[in-house]
Design a protein around this motif. Structure first.
Motif, PDB file in Angstrom:
ATOM      1  N   THR A   1      50.367  39.975  31.084  1.00  0.00           N
ATOM      2  CA  THR A   1      49.070  39.456  31.510  1.00  0.00           C
ATOM      3  C   THR A   1      48.614  40.231  32.727  1.00  0.00           C
ATOM      4  O   THR A   1      49.412  40.480  33.645  1.00  0.00           O
ATOM      5  CB  THR A   1      49.177  37.959  31.850  1.00  0.00           C
ATOM      6  OG1 THR A   1      49.742  37.266  30.741  1.00  0.00           O
ATOM      7  CG2 THR A   1      47.817  37.381  32.182  1.00  0.00           C
TER       8      THR A   1
ATOM      9  N   ASP B 183      45.311  39.689  37.684  1.00  0.00           N
ATOM     10  CA  ASP B 183      44.176  38.873  38.100  1.00  0.00           C
ATOM     11  C   ASP B 183      43.924  37.706  37.157  1.00  0.00           C
ATOM     12  O   ASP B 183      43.184  36.778  37.516  1.00  0.00           O
ATOM     13  CB  ASP B 183      42.906  39.732  38.182  1.00  0.00           C
ATOM     14  CG  ASP B 183      43.024  40.836  39.236  1.00  0.00           C
ATOM     15  OD1 ASP B 183      43.804  40.628  40.188  1.00  0.00           O
ATOM     16  OD2 ASP B 183      42.352  41.876  39.091  1.00  0.00           O
ATOM     17  N   ASP B 184      44.515  37.708  35.975  1.00  0.00           N
ATOM     18  CA  ASP B 184      44.283  36.653  34.987  1.00  0.00           C
ATOM     19  C   ASP B 184      45.477  35.706  34.842  1.00  0.00           C
ATOM     20  O   ASP B 184      45.554  34.958  33.861  1.00  0.00           O
ATOM     21  CB  ASP B 184      43.969  37.275  33.622  1.00  0.00           C
ATOM     22  CG  ASP B 184      42.692  38.099  33.658  1.00  0.00           C
ATOM     23  OD1 ASP B 184      41.818  37.795  34.510  1.00  0.00           O
ATOM     24  OD2 ASP B 184      42.564  39.040  32.853  1.00  0.00           O
TER      25      ASP B 184
END
Length: 908
Positions: free
Chosen positions: A410, A413-414
């Motif tokens: 991932t 930032d997410d």
């Protein structure tokens, strides 16, 4: 320097050996010319090589002359309740020391775990970044596995080499102690050191264990060691060297361990109260003392943590931190206009509790089977080390390859969680990406809980299901290996993963879109923790305090109650099951069904080894040599003309440790000069009992020699218990004291109130007048009574360097008319003596006698042989008994019951 001295003192303390029941094998003895028979080096007796068995604790208060003298000295020069307040202040001071030491240990463990864990992860991350593109993930895995194996080797050596009792969490042993059974060495300094060092490397080595259980045992061990160690240098603390006071301090230490670990003082008190306390154990003053220690531990951890990190006091974190709920949960902490759960969620909370109870019961059942298998197969030190290495290798492989095979990468930032709260790992992911599953499996487990409780986004549901199954299996496999381990945090991880999975699923149901996944993880953590440990109220409070969220207190309570009911249908809690598996005679709250219809005589062991009130040293030594009993009833009996006893009437109970102390201190009774022939005839077995068969009968001075009458006065009890043996006549301590205070040649009739115009009561030292007080002033009466007790204690005491009734100099510990001072027994507190500690006894010593009447517990509990077995269970459970003597209608001893006899009913 103090730690070194404490270590040496702990190692010099002999370990406990004897069980409460059952005679041991007869020892082989070697006759040493001129000395007493001593156990040979090849002896099979427990006195030579004591077996490592648990033994009972004497929580019942002692009632004898030594204890009465201690109480009298405590009242010397004090009025009102000053002595009580002084004792309270002493107990609070000791509790503060225990809290400070426990808090320091907890904080040191936290720092050490963080240091070694971060050092390992940084090295693995560095190797992964350099070699993943060229060599794949294998170099990083090899680095992780090698470091983990090195860590767990240190952890298992702390158990195999340093102290075997450092294995496990220690909570079952603390629970057994507060129930009345001490497991040898479990609260020793070696166990404390092995547990503290071992848990650091076990947690840092990625084993699925928690550090909270060893913190609880660390607090209990410090509470056991510190008061005894300080009493060696601070004399007022000697008065606290009692089993009941030690039990209270260990309760304080256990609560401080929970409080320091979770920053949950109320939860710490409740865990001790719910999991370990008994009816006779807990009282209101102990509640205040335990709560004081728990609060002090939290405050000390807060100050030490903030000072070491250089942060504000409001921003400190406890050693086990799950993070406070933020956002809406924090801003509406006390608001009720917009609740975070709805009535429609109540069945869901109950469902979570049922699942937690089922999985917890399954965990307990499977773990018990693995533990029994280990007890049969993993018995040698090398096998235990190899087992731990195998578990470590399996754990490392699963936790590393699971993200590689089933996880996802991932972008940073997410991420669904705050990267600042969790150690994010890239592993085999590309630049700017993070392995979500790897960030949950490899860091410390409490950081995983933080992510599951407070993540704002969604985790992949498949990853959550795999994570829950993997942690459940690894925790079941790991708990019981030869390393220190805890169960709290692994259980919370498993439950929060399941709860998070359920919460994210409910968000897809119409009408339940606002269900908080983090809140459901919170409820799931409590449900599974209760399912595995069967904690109820304390589990709710600990989680609420740790996460700073009272909004979900009711949902958690619903889930916990359902988990408790469901789990109890299948098994007991894991801690209780491990106590039973270890063979500890744990006494449950309720009597077993097997006790219905039984009587005390059916449960008691007989025949009973009894001691006379004034036995010879030879008979006493041989009794201790050939038996392993921890307590002996003291009896007296009527004699006919042939010198035979007609019965063994119960007089009191004396403990094995008391007898060993008396022999070691050579506290043999004082002998009289040989009497004239007419005096011997008057005191012969046929003559000395005439007129004194009734214990309450007085006025028998005419049947005694004048000199003996002066020494004995009107003490019918001393007369009725007179013993005549083959050696010289023995003067009891009470008679010596009276002889000392009344004076040579004074007839006992001069002590009566009729002949004493001053109103001196029988037995009162000459010159002491009764104190009159105003009948309407209760405080003055109490003060006068204390002053009278204190003055008697002063006048009755024979000081070292003085002389006894025969003009002999009083020396050594036998300064009080041949009676050992209470401080002697207090200094031996916490030590388990054996016959080897007594040393060699000369033949002259063997021919002497030892008066047991000042030392035996005259208030020992007895029961009639027709008493129901359920009532016997209540006496042991509610009074904290170790022995219960069974007598008949004539007060003759018919048997004796110990805790093991009662707990044996649960296995029939």
């Amino acid at each position: 320097r103090g730690l070194v001295r404490m270590w040496r003192w702990s190692r010099a303390t002999p370990s406990a050996s004897n069980e409460d029941t059952g005679p041991g094998p007869v020892a082989t003895v070697t006759l040493v010319p001129g000395d007493v028979p001593v156990p040979s080096s090849g002896s099979s007796s427990s006195t030579d090589s004591p077996p490592k068995k648990c033994y009972g604790l004497d929580f019942d208060e002692m009632h004898n002359s030594v204890e009465e003298r201690r109480r009298a000295e405590a009242a010397d020069g004090k009025c009102g309740e000053a002595d009580v307040s002084d004792t309270t202040l002493l107990r609070m001071a000791v509790a503060l020391v225990i809290a400070g030491a426990t808090a320091s240990v907890a904080l040191a463990l936290k720092k050490a775990i963080d240091f070694f864990g971060e050092l390992k992860l940084h090295e693995v991350e560095h190797i992964a970044e350099k070699t993943t593109k060229t060599l794949g993930p294998w170099p990083a895995f090899g680095t992780l596995a090698a470091i983990n194996i090195a860590y767990v080797i240190v952890a298992t050596l702390c158990v195999v080499v340093v102290e075997p009792r450092a294995k496990g969490s220690g909570i079952p042993e603390v629970k057994a102690y507060l129930n009345g059974r001490r497991v040898p060495n479990v609260l020793s300094l070696r166990t404390l050191a092995g547990k503290a060092i071992g848990i650091v490397f076990a947690v840092a080595g990625n084993l699925v264990v928690g550090k909270e259980g060893p913190m609880i045992l660390s607090g209990a061990a410090l509470a056991n060691l510190l008061p005894q160690f300080l009493a060696r240098f601070i004399e007022p603390l000697l008065g606290l060297n009692k089993a009941s006071t030690e039990r209270d301090f260990i309760s304080v230490g256990a609560a401080c361990g929970v409080s320091a670990a979770f920053a949950a003082p109320i939860g710490g008190v409740l865990i001790v109260l719910e999991e370990a306390a008994t009816v006779q154990h807990w009282h209101s003053s102990l509640t205040s003392l335990v709560f004081f220690g728990a609060i002090a531990a939290v405050v000390i951890v807060a100050f030490e943590s903030s000072a070491s990190k250089g942060v504000a006091l409001a921003n400190w974190e406890p050693p086990v931190a799950f993070g406070a709920f933020e956002g809406r949960s924090a801003s509406e902490f006390y608001r009720s206009d917009e609740p975070h759960w709805k009535p429609a969620h109540v069945p869901i909370f109950a469902l979570v509790g049922a699942v937690g109870g089922l999985l917890g019961a399954l965990f307990v059942s499977l773990n018990l089977k693995l533990t029994r298998l280990r007890q049969r197969c993993v018995t040698t030190a090398s096998a235990k080390v190899l087992e731990v290495l195998a578990v470590s290798l399996v754990t490392s492989a699963v936790l590393y390859w699971l993200p590689y095979l089933a996880g996802s990468c991932t972008p940073k930032d997410d991420l669904p969680f705050d990267p600042a709260a969790v150690e994010t790992l890239r592993l085999f992911c590309g630049p700017g990406e993070v392995s979500t599953l790897g960030s949950l499996t490899l860091p410390e487990l409490d950081r995983t809980v933080k992510a599951l409780l407070h993540a704002a986004g969604r985790f992949p549901e498949g990853e959550l299901a795999i994570l829950a199954a993997v942690f459940w299996g690894l925790a079941c496999l790991t708990y019981g290996v030869s390393t220190p381990s805890g169960l709290f945090v692994p259980s919370i991880v498993i439950g929060s993963t399941l709860g998070r999975l359920l919460g994210q699923g409910l968000q897809l149901v119409p009408g339940l879109e606002d269900t908080g996944a983090g809140a459901m993880a919170f409820v799931g953590a409590a449900a599974y923790l209760t399912g595995a440990t069967r904690l109820t109220v304390s589990a709710v409070v600990v989680l609420v305090e740790t996460a700073s969220n009272v909004t979900y207190a009711i949902p958690i309570a619903i889930a916990v109650l359902v988990a408790k009911v469901v789990g109890d249908k299948f098994t007991e809690g894991l801690y209780h099951e491990h106590i039973v598996l270890a063979g500890v005679a744990f006494l449950p709250d309720e009597a077993p069904e097997a006790a219905r219809g039984l009587r005390a005589a059916d449960v008691a062991s007989s025949p009973v080894v009894c001691l006379h009130e004034v036995p010879t040293v030879r008979a006493l030594y041989e009794t201790l040599l050939h038996t392993e009993h921890s307590g002996y009833p003291v009896t007296f009996g009527e004699e006919d003309g042939s010198g035979k006893r007609s019965g063994q009437k119960f007089s009191g109970l004396v403990l094995r440790q008391q007898l060993l102390i008396l022999l070691k201190e050579r506290a043999f009774a004082i002998k009289t000069p040989r009497l004239a022939e007419d005096e011997e005839a008057a005191l012969s077995p046929s003559g000395r009992r005439r007129g004194v068969r009734d214990p309450d009968h007085v006025g028998v001075d005419a049947e005694l020699p004048a000199g003996m009458s002066a020494m004995m006065g009107t003490d019918a009890d001393a007369i009725a218990r007179w013993r005549w043996g083959s050696g010289p006549l023995l003067i009891p301590a009470a008679a010596v004291l009276r002889r000392r205070t009344v004076g040579q040649g004074t007839d006992s009739s001069s002590q009566s109130t009729e002949s004493d115009p001053s109103g001196t009561a029988p037995g009162r030292p000459v010159g002491e007048t009764p104190t009159t007080t105003d009948a309407g002033d209760g405080s003055t009466r109490k003060q006068s009574k204390r002053q009278t007790i204190a003055s008697r204690a002063k006048k009755w005491a024979l000081r070292p360097g003085g002389t006894d009734a025969w003009g002999r100099t009083i020396t050594g510990a036998v300064a009080n008319a041949g009676v050992l001072d209470w401080k002697v027994f207090a200094r031996y507190f916490g030590r388990e003596l054996t016959l080897k500690d007594v040393g060699a006894l000369s033949h002259d010593d063997l021919e002497k006698t030892l008066d047991l009447t000042p030392y035996m517990n005259v208030g020992a509990t007895t029961c009639h042989h027709a008493t129901s077995a359920t009532r016997v269970h209540e006496l042991f459970r509610n009074l904290g008994l170790r022995h219960l003597t069974v007598v008949d209608s004539h007060n003759c001893v018919r048997g004796i019951i110990t805790r093991r006899d009662v707990t044996a009913l649960f296995h029939e």
